[in-house]
Design a protein around this motif. Structure first.
Motif, PDB file in Angstrom:
ATOM      1  N   TRP A 145       0.838  -1.206   0.000  1.00  0.00           N
ATOM      2  CA  TRP A 145       0.000   0.000   0.000  1.00  0.00           C
ATOM      3  C   TRP A 145       0.868   1.249   0.000  1.00  0.00           C
ATOM      4  O   TRP A 145       0.493   2.268  -0.583  1.00  0.00           O
ATOM      5  CB  TRP A 145      -0.951  -0.014   1.196  1.00  0.00           C
ATOM      6  CG  TRP A 145      -1.925  -1.144   1.126  1.00  0.00           C
ATOM      7  CD1 TRP A 145      -2.506  -1.658   0.004  1.00  0.00           C
ATOM      8  CD2 TRP A 145      -2.418  -1.931   2.215  1.00  0.00           C
ATOM      9  NE1 TRP A 145      -3.328  -2.712   0.335  1.00  0.00           N
ATOM     10  CE2 TRP A 145      -3.309  -2.911   1.679  1.00  0.00           C
ATOM     11  CE3 TRP A 145      -2.216  -1.920   3.599  1.00  0.00           C
ATOM     12  CZ2 TRP A 145      -3.974  -3.844   2.474  1.00  0.00           C
ATOM     13  CZ3 TRP A 145      -2.874  -2.848   4.395  1.00  0.00           C
ATOM     14  CH2 TRP A 145      -3.741  -3.805   3.836  1.00  0.00           C
ATOM     15  N   ALA A 146       2.042   1.170   0.621  1.00  0.00           N
ATOM     16  CA  ALA A 146       2.966   2.303   0.612  1.00  0.00           C
ATOM     17  C   ALA A 146       3.354   2.683  -0.816  1.00  0.00           C
ATOM     18  O   ALA A 146       3.554   3.863  -1.118  1.00  0.00           O
ATOM     19  CB  ALA A 146       4.216   1.978   1.434  1.00  0.00           C
ATOM     20  N   GLU A 147       3.460   1.693  -1.690  1.00  0.00           N
ATOM     21  CA  GLU A 147       3.819   1.975  -3.083  1.00  0.00           C
ATOM     22  C   GLU A 147       2.749   2.812  -3.786  1.00  0.00           C
ATOM     23  O   GLU A 147       3.044   3.493  -4.776  1.00  0.00           O
ATOM     24  CB  GLU A 147       4.025   0.667  -3.844  1.00  0.00           C
ATOM     25  CG  GLU A 147       5.200  -0.169  -3.356  1.00  0.00           C
ATOM     26  CD  GLU A 147       5.356  -1.453  -4.145  1.00  0.00           C
ATOM     27  OE1 GLU A 147       4.675  -1.593  -5.195  1.00  0.00           O
ATOM     28  OE2 GLU A 147       6.133  -2.310  -3.726  1.00  0.00           O
ATOM     29  N   GLU A 148       1.528   2.744  -3.290  1.00  0.00           N
ATOM     30  CA  GLU A 148       0.427   3.463  -3.935  1.00  0.00           C
ATOM     31  C   GLU A 148       0.224   4.876  -3.396  1.00  0.00           C
ATOM     32  O   GLU A 148      -0.582   5.635  -3.941  1.00  0.00           O
ATOM     33  CB  GLU A 148      -0.864   2.662  -3.786  1.00  0.00           C
ATOM     34  CG  GLU A 148      -0.826   1.298  -4.456  1.00  0.00           C
ATOM     35  CD  GLU A 148      -2.152   0.577  -4.358  1.00  0.00           C
ATOM     36  OE1 GLU A 148      -3.202   1.239  -4.536  1.00  0.00           O
ATOM     37  OE2 GLU A 148      -2.148  -0.640  -4.087  1.00  0.00           O
ATOM     38  N   VAL A 149       0.936   5.235  -2.333  1.00  0.00           N
ATOM     39  CA  VAL A 149       0.739   6.550  -1.721  1.00  0.00           C
ATOM     40  C   VAL A 149       0.881   7.682  -2.735  1.00  0.00           C
ATOM     41  O   VAL A 149      -0.027   8.530  -2.851  1.00  0.00           O
ATOM     42  CB  VAL A 149       1.678   6.747  -0.518  1.00  0.00           C
ATOM     43  CG1 VAL A 149       1.730   8.213  -0.093  1.00  0.00           C
ATOM     44  CG2 VAL A 149       1.225   5.882   0.660  1.00  0.00           C
ATOM     45  N   PRO A 150       1.969   7.773  -3.493  1.00  0.00           N
ATOM     46  CA  PRO A 150       2.064   8.873  -4.467  1.00  0.00           C
ATOM     47  C   PRO A 150       0.934   8.841  -5.497  1.00  0.00           C
ATOM     48  O   PRO A 150       0.404   9.889  -5.886  1.00  0.00           O
ATOM     49  CB  PRO A 150       3.429   8.638  -5.128  1.00  0.00           C
ATOM     50  CG  PRO A 150       4.195   7.803  -4.160  1.00  0.00           C
ATOM     51  CD  PRO A 150       3.176   6.925  -3.495  1.00  0.00           C
ATOM     52  N   ARG A 151       0.565   7.632  -5.914  1.00  0.00           N
ATOM     53  CA  ARG A 151      -0.451   7.495  -6.958  1.00  0.00           C
ATOM     54  C   ARG A 151      -1.801   8.034  -6.487  1.00  0.00           C
ATOM     55  O   ARG A 151      -2.436   8.844  -7.170  1.00  0.00           O
ATOM     56  CB  ARG A 151      -0.571   6.029  -7.362  1.00  0.00           C
ATOM     57  CG  ARG A 151      -1.489   5.771  -8.554  1.00  0.00           C
ATOM     58  CD  ARG A 151      -1.618   4.267  -8.818  1.00  0.00           C
ATOM     59  NE  ARG A 151      -0.321   3.676  -9.120  1.00  0.00           N
ATOM     60  CZ  ARG A 151       0.187   3.569 -10.344  1.00  0.00           C
ATOM     61  NH1 ARG A 151      -0.489   4.021 -11.377  1.00  0.00           N
ATOM     62  NH2 ARG A 151       1.364   2.998 -10.533  1.00  0.00           N
ATOM     63  N   PHE A 152      -2.267   7.609  -5.314  1.00  0.00           N
ATOM     64  CA  PHE A 152      -3.609   8.026  -4.919  1.00  0.00           C
ATOM     65  C   PHE A 152      -3.647   9.473  -4.423  1.00  0.00           C
ATOM     66  O   PHE A 152      -4.623  10.186  -4.654  1.00  0.00           O
ATOM     67  CB  PHE A 152      -4.260   7.049  -3.929  1.00  0.00           C
ATOM     68  CG  PHE A 152      -3.785   7.084  -2.506  1.00  0.00           C
ATOM     69  CD1 PHE A 152      -4.125   8.115  -1.659  1.00  0.00           C
ATOM     70  CD2 PHE A 152      -3.024   6.032  -2.001  1.00  0.00           C
ATOM     71  CE1 PHE A 152      -3.717   8.116  -0.334  1.00  0.00           C
ATOM     72  CE2 PHE A 152      -2.613   6.027  -0.681  1.00  0.00           C
ATOM     73  CZ  PHE A 152      -2.956   7.078   0.154  1.00  0.00           C
ATOM     74  N   LEU A 153      -2.567   9.930  -3.791  1.00  0.00           N
ATOM     75  CA  LEU A 153      -2.579  11.325  -3.343  1.00  0.00           C
ATOM     76  C   LEU A 153      -2.519  12.294  -4.522  1.00  0.00           C
ATOM     77  O   LEU A 153      -3.218  13.308  -4.541  1.00  0.00           O
ATOM     78  CB  LEU A 153      -1.423  11.574  -2.376  1.00  0.00           C
ATOM     79  CG  LEU A 153      -1.635  11.053  -0.955  1.00  0.00           C
ATOM     80  CD1 LEU A 153      -0.397  11.296  -0.096  1.00  0.00           C
ATOM     81  CD2 LEU A 153      -2.860  11.693  -0.292  1.00  0.00           C
ATOM     82  N   HIS A 154      -1.689  12.004  -5.504  1.00  0.00           N
ATOM     83  CA  HIS A 154      -1.647  12.851  -6.691  1.00  0.00           C
ATOM     84  C   HIS A 154      -3.008  12.881  -7.385  1.00  0.00           C
ATOM     85  O   HIS A 154      -3.471  13.945  -7.835  1.00  0.00           O
ATOM     86  CB  HIS A 154      -0.579  12.346  -7.668  1.00  0.00           C
ATOM     87  CG  HIS A 154       0.818  12.746  -7.304  1.00  0.00           C
ATOM     88  ND1 HIS A 154       1.203  14.054  -7.142  1.00  0.00           N
ATOM     89  CD2 HIS A 154       1.928  12.001  -7.076  1.00  0.00           C
ATOM     90  CE1 HIS A 154       2.487  14.108  -6.833  1.00  0.00           C
ATOM     91  NE2 HIS A 154       2.952  12.878  -6.769  1.00  0.00           N
ATOM     92  N   TYR A 155      -3.658  11.725  -7.468  1.00  0.00           N
ATOM     93  CA  TYR A 155      -4.948  11.671  -8.156  1.00  0.00           C
ATOM     94  C   TYR A 155      -6.010  12.475  -7.399  1.00  0.00           C
ATOM     95  O   TYR A 155      -6.756  13.268  -7.998  1.00  0.00           O
ATOM     96  CB  TYR A 155      -5.416  10.236  -8.317  1.00  0.00           C
ATOM     97  CG  TYR A 155      -6.823  10.145  -8.861  1.00  0.00           C
ATOM     98  CD1 TYR A 155      -7.111  10.529 -10.162  1.00  0.00           C
ATOM     99  CD2 TYR A 155      -7.877   9.720  -8.052  1.00  0.00           C
ATOM    100  CE1 TYR A 155      -8.403  10.496 -10.645  1.00  0.00           C
ATOM    101  CE2 TYR A 155      -9.174   9.681  -8.530  1.00  0.00           C
ATOM    102  CZ  TYR A 155      -9.435  10.060  -9.833  1.00  0.00           C
ATOM    103  OH  TYR A 155     -10.721  10.036 -10.307  1.00  0.00           O
TER     104      TYR A 155
END
Length: 252
Positions: free
Chosen positions: A238-248
């Motif tokens: 889930w840590a790998e997705e932090v930039p992805r979901f916050l940017h979105y």
């Protein structure tokens, strides 16, 4: 900057530690900040606080991210099955625990009715719907979806990672179909290919996430369905997705 405080969850009659991320200088200047409310606050910021020794690395990311937000993250009750009870928005059958009498709706009423007003008074927040998001994983992801559907009047964004929709597919689909969703709503949905036990389970998870995505887009909202190839049901992935979901969620 990390901080914490203790809040009383009135409907449960329990005190709870709330983890807080504040941008540097938040209490010194005149700026106000959007707010992200997140579940499982102990698992987000530091490995030494996390249940299994690995966190989302959220503090490290936010410290270097160009967007400045406040994160408010109550910890869950980790005793017995209490987390399931707190994060179940409906009564649900959850193997191997059996029937869980969910109190997630009460938790969200408390979060919006008591916790949010306290936070908005104590810290320099932008308290508006357009600047309020919610996020979580697993049961917390289910709660994030429930929150943005049931309380869309107050919440415009949600990050739903590896959400436990499989325990209440009919209820959450019905929630989505009957929700009054503003077109400016954004929802990030993800599920990992390695967290599903076999092809049938992966297909079911994919179908359910895409069905919810379709319902929301039919209402005019925007969604970001993301199959995390190789993604497991764990904080490290889930840590790998932090930039992805916050940017979105916060892109202009």
């Amino acid at each position: 900057m990390l901080a914490h405080f203790t809040a009383r969850i009135t409907p449960f009659g329990k005190d709870r530690l709330v983890r807080l991320w504040l941008p540097e200088g938040a209490m010194e200047g005149s700026d106000a900040y959007p707010v992200v409310y997140m579940f499982d606050g102990h698992n987000l910021f530091r490995d030494e606080w996390a249940t299994y020794g690995t966190c989302w690395g959220l503090a490290d990311f936010l410290a270097r991210w160009e967007k400045q937000v406040i994160v408010v993250a109550p910890e869950c009750d980790r005793e017995g099955n209490n987390r399931l009870i707190e994060y179940a928005p409906y009564d649900m059958d959850i193997p191997p625990c059996g029937l869980v009498r969910g109190r997630g709706a009460e938790l969200m009423d408390w979060l919006l009715g008591e916790l949010k007003p306290f936070v908005d008074k104590a810290w320099p927040t932008m308290p508006f719907r357009e600047t309020t998001a919610v996020g979580g994983s697993s049961m917390g992801g289910l709660m994030a979806m429930f929150a943005v559907l049931r309380h869309n009047r107050w919440i415009s964004k949600a990050a739903c990672l590896s959400s436990s929709f499989r325990f209440c597919p009919e209820e959450i689909v019905s929630e989505a179909e009957n929700a009054d969703v503003d077109p400016d709503t954004r929802v990030y949905l993800s599920w990992g290919s390695a967290e599903c036990a076999g092809h049938a389970a992966l297909t079911a998870a994919t179908d359910l996430n895409l069905r919810l995505s379709h319902i929301l887009t039919e209402k005019g909202a925007r969604t970001y369905p993301y199959l995390h190839v190789g993604g497991r049901h764990c904080e490290a992935d889930w840590a790998e997705e932090v930039p992805r979901f916050l940017h979105y969620l916060w892109m202009e």
